[in-house]
Design a protein around this motif. Sequence first.
Motif, PDB file in Angstrom:
ATOM      1  N   THR A 345       9.515   4.728   9.836  1.00 58.59           N
ATOM      2  CA  THR A 345       8.121   4.950   9.453  1.00 58.59           C
ATOM      3  C   THR A 345       7.468   3.647   9.028  1.00 58.59           C
ATOM      4  O   THR A 345       6.304   3.385   9.346  1.00 58.59           O
ATOM      5  CB  THR A 345       8.045   5.964   8.306  1.00 58.59           C
ATOM      6  N   TYR A 346       8.222   2.822   8.311  1.00 62.64           N
ATOM      7  CA  TYR A 346       7.627   1.610   7.755  1.00 62.64           C
ATOM      8  C   TYR A 346       7.614   0.448   8.738  1.00 62.64           C
ATOM      9  O   TYR A 346       6.946  -0.561   8.482  1.00 62.64           O
ATOM     10  CB  TYR A 346       8.287   1.280   6.409  1.00 62.64           C
ATOM     11  N   TYR A 347       8.297   0.598   9.833  1.00 63.07           N
ATOM     12  CA  TYR A 347       8.037  -0.315  10.946  1.00 63.07           C
ATOM     13  C   TYR A 347       6.664   0.004  11.529  1.00 63.07           C
ATOM     14  O   TYR A 347       5.861  -0.900  11.793  1.00 63.07           O
ATOM     15  CB  TYR A 347       9.117  -0.187  12.014  1.00 63.07           C
ATOM     16  N   ALA A 348       6.367   1.288  11.716  1.00 65.32           N
ATOM     17  CA  ALA A 348       5.061   1.683  12.243  1.00 65.32           C
ATOM     18  C   ALA A 348       3.950   1.344  11.259  1.00 65.32           C
ATOM     19  O   ALA A 348       2.862   0.897  11.653  1.00 65.32           O
ATOM     20  CB  ALA A 348       5.062   3.174  12.561  1.00 65.32           C
ATOM     21  N   GLN A 349       4.200   1.548   9.959  1.00 63.98           N
ATOM     22  CA  GLN A 349       3.165   1.255   8.966  1.00 63.98           C
ATOM     23  C   GLN A 349       2.829  -0.231   8.929  1.00 63.98           C
ATOM     24  O   GLN A 349       1.686  -0.615   8.646  1.00 63.98           O
ATOM     25  CB  GLN A 349       3.624   1.731   7.587  1.00 63.98           C
ATOM     26  N   TRP A 350       3.807  -1.068   9.205  1.00 66.31           N
ATOM     27  CA  TRP A 350       3.567  -2.510   9.290  1.00 66.31           C
ATOM     28  C   TRP A 350       2.526  -2.797  10.374  1.00 66.31           C
ATOM     29  O   TRP A 350       1.636  -3.645  10.190  1.00 66.31           O
ATOM     30  CB  TRP A 350       4.908  -3.185   9.597  1.00 66.31           C
ATOM     31  N   GLN A 351       2.593  -2.072  11.487  1.00 67.46           N
ATOM     32  CA  GLN A 351       1.603  -2.232  12.547  1.00 67.46           C
ATOM     33  C   GLN A 351       0.230  -1.749  12.096  1.00 67.46           C
ATOM     34  O   GLN A 351      -0.804  -2.339  12.445  1.00 67.46           O
ATOM     35  CB  GLN A 351       2.062  -1.467  13.786  1.00 67.46           C
ATOM     36  N   LEU A 352       0.208  -0.688  11.294  1.00 66.45           N
ATOM     37  CA  LEU A 352      -1.061  -0.202  10.770  1.00 66.45           C
ATOM     38  C   LEU A 352      -1.712  -1.251   9.867  1.00 66.45           C
ATOM     39  O   LEU A 352      -2.932  -1.476   9.924  1.00 66.45           O
ATOM     40  CB  LEU A 352      -0.839   1.105  10.012  1.00 66.45           C
ATOM     41  N   MET A 353      -0.918  -1.899   9.029  1.00 73.43           N
ATOM     42  CA  MET A 353      -1.466  -2.925   8.134  1.00 73.43           C
ATOM     43  C   MET A 353      -2.070  -4.093   8.922  1.00 73.43           C
ATOM     44  O   MET A 353      -3.056  -4.694   8.506  1.00 73.43           O
ATOM     45  CB  MET A 353      -0.378  -3.428   7.193  1.00 73.43           C
ATOM     46  N   LYS A 354      -1.488  -4.384  10.054  1.00 69.58           N
ATOM     47  CA  LYS A 354      -2.054  -5.433  10.898  1.00 69.58           C
ATOM     48  C   LYS A 354      -3.464  -5.063  11.331  1.00 69.58           C
ATOM     49  O   LYS A 354      -4.391  -5.902  11.291  1.00 69.58           O
ATOM     50  CB  LYS A 354      -1.168  -5.671  12.118  1.00 69.58           C
ATOM     51  N   ALA A 355      -3.661  -3.804  11.728  1.00 71.15           N
ATOM     52  CA  ALA A 355      -4.989  -3.358  12.145  1.00 71.15           C
ATOM     53  C   ALA A 355      -5.971  -3.385  10.984  1.00 71.15           C
ATOM     54  O   ALA A 355      -7.144  -3.737  11.150  1.00 71.15           O
ATOM     55  CB  ALA A 355      -4.899  -1.943  12.729  1.00 71.15           C
ATOM     56  N   VAL A 356      -5.515  -3.019   9.797  1.00 69.74           N
ATOM     57  CA  VAL A 356      -6.369  -3.072   8.609  1.00 69.74           C
ATOM     58  C   VAL A 356      -6.828  -4.504   8.352  1.00 69.74           C
ATOM     59  O   VAL A 356      -8.004  -4.771   8.080  1.00 69.74           O
ATOM     60  CB  VAL A 356      -5.619  -2.494   7.388  1.00 69.74           C
ATOM     61  N   ALA A 357      -5.904  -5.445   8.447  1.00 69.74           N
ATOM     62  CA  ALA A 357      -6.247  -6.851   8.220  1.00 69.74           C
ATOM     63  C   ALA A 357      -7.218  -7.373   9.277  1.00 69.74           C
ATOM     64  O   ALA A 357      -8.146  -8.135   8.962  1.00 69.74           O
ATOM     65  CB  ALA A 357      -4.975  -7.697   8.200  1.00 69.74           C
ATOM     66  N   GLU A 358      -7.007  -6.974  10.517  1.00 66.55           N
ATOM     67  CA  GLU A 358      -7.877  -7.448  11.596  1.00 66.55           C
ATOM     68  C   GLU A 358      -9.317  -6.958  11.435  1.00 66.55           C
ATOM     69  O   GLU A 358     -10.241  -7.581  11.953  1.00 66.55           O
ATOM     70  CB  GLU A 358      -7.309  -7.006  12.945  1.00 66.55           C
ATOM     71  N   GLU A 359      -9.501  -5.860  10.709  1.00 67.34           N
ATOM     72  CA  GLU A 359     -10.845  -5.355  10.435  1.00 67.34           C
ATOM     73  C   GLU A 359     -11.460  -5.992   9.188  1.00 67.34           C
ATOM     74  O   GLU A 359     -12.568  -5.630   8.789  1.00 67.34           O
ATOM     75  CB  GLU A 359     -10.807  -3.838  10.269  1.00 67.34           C
ATOM     76  N   GLY A 360     -10.737  -6.911   8.559  1.00 65.54           N
ATOM     77  CA  GLY A 360     -11.300  -7.662   7.445  1.00 65.54           C
ATOM     78  C   GLY A 360     -11.079  -7.069   6.072  1.00 65.54           C
ATOM     79  O   GLY A 360     -11.690  -7.528   5.092  1.00 65.54           O
ATOM     80  N   TYR A 361     -10.198  -6.087   5.954  1.00 65.60           N
ATOM     81  CA  TYR A 361      -9.968  -5.446   4.659  1.00 65.60           C
ATOM     82  C   TYR A 361      -8.911  -6.190   3.860  1.00 65.60           C
ATOM     83  O   TYR A 361      -7.941  -6.699   4.409  1.00 65.60           O
ATOM     84  CB  TYR A 361      -9.566  -3.985   4.851  1.00 65.60           C
ATOM     85  N   LYS A 362      -9.106  -6.195   2.541  1.00 66.64           N
ATOM     86  CA  LYS A 362      -8.171  -6.841   1.629  1.00 66.64           C
ATOM     87  C   LYS A 362      -7.437  -5.840   0.737  1.00 66.64           C
ATOM     88  O   LYS A 362      -6.515  -6.223   0.014  1.00 66.64           O
ATOM     89  CB  LYS A 362      -8.922  -7.844   0.732  1.00 66.64           C
ATOM     90  N   VAL A 363      -7.870  -4.570   0.771  1.00 70.71           N
ATOM     91  CA  VAL A 363      -7.248  -3.525  -0.048  1.00 70.71           C
ATOM     92  C   VAL A 363      -7.059  -2.292   0.821  1.00 70.71           C
ATOM     93  O   VAL A 363      -7.952  -1.934   1.597  1.00 70.71           O
ATOM     94  CB  VAL A 363      -8.119  -3.165  -1.273  1.00 70.71           C
ATOM     95  N   SER A 364      -5.898  -1.638   0.692  1.00 69.90           N
ATOM     96  CA  SER A 364      -5.660  -0.357   1.347  1.00 69.90           C
ATOM     97  C   SER A 364      -5.258   0.665   0.288  1.00 69.90           C
ATOM     98  O   SER A 364      -4.673   0.324  -0.742  1.00 69.90           O
ATOM     99  CB  SER A 364      -4.561  -0.472   2.414  1.00 69.90           C
ATOM    100  N   VAL A 365      -5.578   1.927   0.570  1.00 66.46           N
ATOM    101  CA  VAL A 365      -5.272   3.026  -0.354  1.00 66.46           C
ATOM    102  C   VAL A 365      -4.364   4.009   0.367  1.00 66.46           C
ATOM    103  O   VAL A 365      -4.660   4.417   1.502  1.00 66.46           O
ATOM    104  CB  VAL A 365      -6.555   3.730  -0.828  1.00 66.46           C
ATOM    105  N   SER A 366      -3.263   4.403  -0.287  1.00 67.48           N
ATOM    106  CA  SER A 366      -2.313   5.321   0.338  1.00 67.48           C
ATOM    107  C   SER A 366      -1.970   6.458  -0.612  1.00 67.48           C
ATOM    108  O   SER A 366      -2.238   6.390  -1.818  1.00 67.48           O
ATOM    109  CB  SER A 366      -1.037   4.579   0.750  1.00 67.48           C
ATOM    110  N   GLY A 367      -1.338   7.497  -0.069  1.00 70.01           N
ATOM    111  CA  GLY A 367      -1.056   8.711  -0.821  1.00 70.01           C
ATOM    112  C   GLY A 367       0.337   8.784  -1.404  1.00 70.01           C
ATOM    113  O   GLY A 367       0.805   9.894  -1.721  1.00 70.01           O
ATOM    114  N   THR A 368       0.987   7.672  -1.611  1.00 69.63           N
ATOM    115  CA  THR A 368       2.335   7.661  -2.161  1.00 69.63           C
ATOM    116  C   THR A 368       2.396   8.388  -3.504  1.00 69.63           C
ATOM    117  O   THR A 368       1.568   8.148  -4.373  1.00 69.63           O
ATOM    118  CB  THR A 368       2.819   6.215  -2.338  1.00 69.63           C
ATOM    119  N   GLY A 369       3.392   9.262  -3.664  1.00 70.32           N
ATOM    120  CA  GLY A 369       3.642   9.927  -4.935  1.00 70.32           C
ATOM    121  C   GLY A 369       3.204  11.372  -5.010  1.00 70.32           C
ATOM    122  O   GLY A 369       3.627  12.098  -5.905  1.00 70.32           O
TER     123      GLY A 369
END
Length: 613
Positions: A345-369
Amino acid sequence: MCGIAGYYGTRELAPEALAKCLDRMGRRGPDGHGQVRRVIGGERNGYLLHSRLRILDLDDRANQPFARGGGHLSYNGELYNYLELRATLQRQGEAFTTESDTEVLASVLATQGVAGLDNCEGMWAFAWLADNGLLLCRDRFGEKPLYVFEDDTGVYFGSEPKFVFALLGRSLPVNLDHLRRYLVNGYKALYKTGDTFFSGLNEVRPGALVRFDRRGARQDERYWRPRFDVTDESMTFEDAVASARDALVESVRIRLRADVPIAFCLSGGVDSNALIAIAKRKLGFQVHGFTIMNTDERYEEREMVETSVAELGLRHTTIPVARQDFLSNLRRQISYHDSPVSTITYYAQWQLMKAVAEEGYKVSVSGTGADELFSGYFDHQNFYLQALAADPVAQAQARDNWQRVIAPVVRNPFLQDPDCFIKNPALRDHIYLDGDAFSGFLSPRWSEAFAEENYSRVALRNRMNNELFHESVPPILHEDDLNAMYYSIENRSPFLDRRLFDVCQSIPTRHLIRDARAKAVLREAVRGLAPDAVIDNPRKVGFNVPIFDYLDVADPQVRAQILDDGPIFEHVRRGPIADLIDKPDLPNSQSKFLFYFLNARMFLEEFGEEATA
């Protein structure tokens, strides 16, 4: 969000070691770096290093290490209620020169000491260096990492192992026992002990602090002691919903504080939708959601995601599962993480973070917990049946609901019996599934019995808190942090909030599941905000990708990368691995083991020049 590192002891560190460490800290803090050295007690050198990712107060005036009240602060994280704390401190006569949370935390420490942490809501790992010595501290749930290594000269510390190694001047040996633990029992075993993947390297415990005095003597303390078995049995379901809603809305509100853009991780489940719906409909935030879109029908959530996007009016970016260059990308991820990756899952999530960065975001929010606070896993359904033993009528109704909703979808063989924990309350074989078989894959065999902490008299609540503090959330936070920091992004987890935790601990167990829908309180807490289709969907999906979706084992080059000679085969027998990749399909536990094997192989090749048993 930043990187921190340092040393406190009798050595004098070479400028080259300091420079090397700061260079390695670049991804955690690309917006500036600093360092300070102080001599404490006439004989101990204290070094603080910092690399900055600007999130609040983007001016250089908020750079670190930050001096305040005779101390220096090197800090990684966010103090979400800094505005409220700042106002209180100003009423007490404190003046401020920045708009940052860093200065507020430094002021708290300078004026109140560690007692002031009780009023702080946030995530952090920090080092505070003053005339009385060094203080290291980590947030309540362990969102931010802090590694320590001690030798006869002093203590080295940092946000990542590589920072410690740079200051130390050498890498530490691989902890082979911990690597075997990962291979046989999986990611849920990794935080059962104080071990890490390197011998002698430890982490400051969540909710704890470590003091080193002027002579270098160590003292460990806990500044937060969560309370368990404090359910209010008079609480109605409606009261539980209202309390959870109030706490969650406030948690999201203060976690939307930033001077840079914020993105949201979006799935088809209630967790991420709860956060997004509160942000959009309750707080007026313009949400941009990011989703890894799976094509495996067992884990595919497209319909629910598209429903959320349409109903909530979200800006949305989908990221397909990228299968090309899997092995080379995984090696790169392992090399940065200084550890194997916990799950695919966290190999795939690493790819998601790349897309977030490419859109110029510096903060992400997730549902952990959310699963651990409100009850969200399949075994919680079986434990819930056991918890209703004193109410046979309610138990019978819950069992009927289980047969109708859960039985058709649960795959774990132990959990296919709804009464498994009624028959044997101590059953835990479903957690380290097939661990005995995987033990036989190693040479020599290695095994470790399942163990859990005793937090609650109620088995369900005990499981939930073990998952929160030892099994599920710690490895998730480890991956959340490193995947985000690789792309210089800060990850925030609104469910990991102290007030929300206390509310959830007070909710009677009987309210946790309704009509075979786990997280019943959370679902109703966002009723009218999140889409009803998501709230009422009982399906627990979770992101997963079968290993053969990434590995083309018919390709001779891929096969060679798996089976060719390497240090891994000093510890794992080659035959069982060849048998696994020759199978046309793998059950989930074997698919996970093959992923663990690939990680262990690459980790040893990257870091295993020295190893200890």
